[in-house]
Design a protein around this motif. Structure first.
Motif, PDB file in Angstrom:
ATOM      1  N   THR A  14       0.833  -1.199   0.000  1.00 29.61           N
ATOM      2  CA  THR A  14       0.000   0.000   0.000  1.00 29.61           C
ATOM      3  C   THR A  14       0.868   1.249   0.000  1.00 29.61           C
ATOM      4  N   ALA A  15       1.909   1.263   0.832  1.00 26.64           N
ATOM      5  CA  ALA A  15       2.805   2.423   0.884  1.00 26.64           C
ATOM      6  C   ALA A  15       3.496   2.610  -0.456  1.00 26.64           C
ATOM      7  N   ASN A  16       3.910   1.526  -1.073  1.00 24.23           N
ATOM      8  CA  ASN A  16       4.579   1.609  -2.369  1.00 24.23           C
ATOM      9  C   ASN A  16       3.615   2.122  -3.444  1.00 24.23           C
ATOM     10  N   ALA A  17       2.375   1.669  -3.393  1.00 21.49           N
ATOM     11  CA  ALA A  17       1.379   2.114  -4.368  1.00 21.49           C
ATOM     12  C   ALA A  17       1.069   3.596  -4.191  1.00 21.49           C
ATOM     13  N   GLN A  18       1.236   4.112  -2.973  1.00 18.49           N
ATOM     14  CA  GLN A  18       0.977   5.522  -2.706  1.00 18.49           C
ATOM     15  C   GLN A  18       2.267   6.326  -2.785  1.00 18.49           C
ATOM     16  N   GLY A  19       3.265   5.814  -3.467  1.00 19.40           N
ATOM     17  CA  GLY A  19       4.562   6.463  -3.568  1.00 19.40           C
ATOM     18  C   GLY A  19       4.476   7.796  -4.280  1.00 19.40           C
ATOM     19  N   VAL A  20       5.626   8.338  -4.502  1.00 18.98           N
ATOM     20  CA  VAL A  20       5.729   9.636  -5.138  1.00 18.98           C
ATOM     21  C   VAL A  20       5.371   9.522  -6.614  1.00 18.98           C
ATOM     22  N   ASP A  21       4.558  10.430  -7.074  1.00 18.14           N
ATOM     23  CA  ASP A  21       4.211  10.522  -8.487  1.00 18.14           C
ATOM     24  C   ASP A  21       5.066  11.654  -9.060  1.00 18.14           C
ATOM     25  N   PHE A  22       6.150  11.301  -9.752  1.00 19.41           N
ATOM     26  CA  PHE A  22       7.076  12.318 -10.240  1.00 19.41           C
ATOM     27  C   PHE A  22       6.499  13.136 -11.391  1.00 19.41           C
ATOM     28  N   ASP A  23       5.308  12.765 -11.841  1.00 19.09           N
ATOM     29  CA  ASP A  23       4.603  13.539 -12.852  1.00 19.09           C
ATOM     30  C   ASP A  23       3.899  14.738 -12.207  1.00 19.09           C
ATOM     31  N   ARG A  24       3.680  14.670 -10.898  1.00 16.27           N
ATOM     32  CA  ARG A  24       2.992  15.737 -10.169  1.00 16.27           C
ATOM     33  C   ARG A  24       3.964  16.815  -9.739  1.00 16.27           C
ATOM     34  N   ASP A  64       5.152  20.837 -22.538  1.00 21.59           N
ATOM     35  CA  ASP A  64       5.671  20.035 -23.647  1.00 21.59           C
ATOM     36  C   ASP A  64       5.997  18.615 -23.172  1.00 21.59           C
ATOM     37  N   PRO A  65       5.586  17.590 -23.918  1.00 19.63           N
ATOM     38  CA  PRO A  65       5.845  16.200 -23.494  1.00 19.63           C
ATOM     39  C   PRO A  65       7.326  15.878 -23.290  1.00 19.63           C
ATOM     40  N   ARG A  66       8.212  16.463 -24.079  1.00 19.97           N
ATOM     41  CA  ARG A  66       9.652  16.197 -23.902  1.00 19.97           C
ATOM     42  C   ARG A  66      10.163  16.791 -22.602  1.00 19.97           C
ATOM     43  N   VAL A  67       9.728  17.995 -22.299  1.00 27.24           N
ATOM     44  CA  VAL A  67      10.129  18.641 -21.045  1.00 27.24           C
ATOM     45  C   VAL A  67       9.559  17.849 -19.872  1.00 27.24           C
ATOM     46  N   SER A  68       8.279  17.492 -19.952  1.00 25.75           N
ATOM     47  CA  SER A  68       7.643  16.703 -18.880  1.00 25.75           C
ATOM     48  C   SER A  68       8.379  15.398 -18.647  1.00 25.75           C
ATOM     49  N   SER A  69       8.786  14.744 -19.724  1.00 27.13           N
ATOM     50  CA  SER A  69       9.489  13.463 -19.623  1.00 27.13           C
ATOM     51  C   SER A  69      10.818  13.620 -18.889  1.00 27.13           C
ATOM     52  N   VAL A  70      11.569  14.645 -19.218  1.00 24.23           N
ATOM     53  CA  VAL A  70      12.857  14.889 -18.547  1.00 24.23           C
ATOM     54  C   VAL A  70      12.627  15.169 -17.069  1.00 24.23           C
ATOM     55  N   LEU A  71      11.640  16.012 -16.778  1.00 23.30           N
ATOM     56  CA  LEU A  71      11.359  16.338 -15.371  1.00 23.30           C
ATOM     57  C   LEU A  71      10.951  15.093 -14.592  1.00 23.30           C
ATOM     58  N   GLU A  72      10.146  14.235 -15.187  1.00 17.89           N
ATOM     59  CA  GLU A  72       9.697  13.006 -14.507  1.00 17.89           C
ATOM     60  C   GLU A  72      10.854  12.056 -14.212  1.00 17.89           C
ATOM     61  N   ARG A  73      11.842  12.015 -15.103  1.00 18.53           N
ATOM     62  CA  ARG A  73      12.948  11.068 -14.937  1.00 18.53           C
ATOM     63  C   ARG A  73      13.938  11.452 -13.854  1.00 18.53           C
ATOM     64  N   ARG A  74      14.242  12.739 -13.699  1.00 22.56           N
ATOM     65  CA  ARG A  74      15.335  13.127 -12.817  1.00 22.56           C
ATOM     66  C   ARG A  74      14.982  14.132 -11.720  1.00 22.56           C
ATOM     67  N   PHE A  75      13.811  14.748 -11.801  1.00 20.65           N
ATOM     68  CA  PHE A  75      13.505  15.870 -10.924  1.00 20.65           C
ATOM     69  C   PHE A  75      12.282  15.611 -10.054  1.00 20.65           C
ATOM     70  N   VAL A  76      12.202  16.377  -8.971  1.00 15.43           N
ATOM     71  CA  VAL A  76      10.967  16.576  -8.224  1.00 15.43           C
ATOM     72  C   VAL A  76      10.701  18.068  -8.366  1.00 15.43           C
ATOM     73  N   VAL A  77       9.480  18.425  -8.743  1.00 15.54           N
ATOM     74  CA  VAL A  77       9.168  19.829  -9.005  1.00 15.54           C
ATOM     75  C   VAL A  77       8.311  20.392  -7.883  1.00 15.54           C
TER      76      VAL A  77
END
Length: 144
Positions: A14-24, A64-77
């Motif tokens: 449950t904790a893992n399923a509620q993990g961080v959503d790096f898209d947010r 932009d999908p490319r910018v979003s993709s980069v942010l999701e891979r390496r960043f927390v916003v």
């Protein structure tokens, strides 16, 4: 004993399923906590509703999908309204006196160390290049 073990496994799943959503994008306190816990670069985005350059960044670059993709891979916003009480305090603390401003931090020894900053609107290509530079500066894999 079996019940306890199953309860622990269920809680972990449950904790893992509620993990961080790096898209947010998160409030600063939550984002800085996630960046440290997951070893990711923290990007603090200072914006305001009355800022036409923020609108330009939101509409043409950050969405932009490319910018979003980069942010999701390496960043927390962290998204910070520079006119909110928290935003005014963070702007002063981080010396981000205009919008849009981007301040980047990397987790280091239990704290966050500044890794770079950007001010003003820019093109998608320029922003992607600057994200790559931040990734290269902090080491490890690139953002690409």
């Amino acid at each position: 004993m079996r019940y306890i073990l199953l309860s622990i496994i269920g809680a972990l799943l449950t904790a893992n399923a509620q993990g961080v959503d790096f898209d947010r994008w998160y409030p600063y306190a939550q984002a800085s906590q996630y960046a440290q816990a997951h070893g990711r670069i923290l990007m603090v985005y200072f914006w305001s509703e009355a800022c036409p350059y923020c609108d330009q960044m939101n509409t043409h670059v950050l969405s932009d999908p490319r910018v979003s993709s980069v942010l999701e891979r390496r960043f927390v916003v962290a998204s910070v309204d520079s006119h909110s009480p928290e935003g005014r305090a963070l702007s002063a603390q981080m010396r981000a006196f205009g919008t849009p401003s981007f301040v980047f931090f990397v987790p280091q020894g239990g704290t966050l160390k500044e890794a770079g900053r950007l001010f003003g609107s820019r093109t998608r290509a320029q922003f992607l290049s600057e994200l790559q530079q931040i990734c290269a500066k902090v080491g490890g894999e690139g953002c690409g």
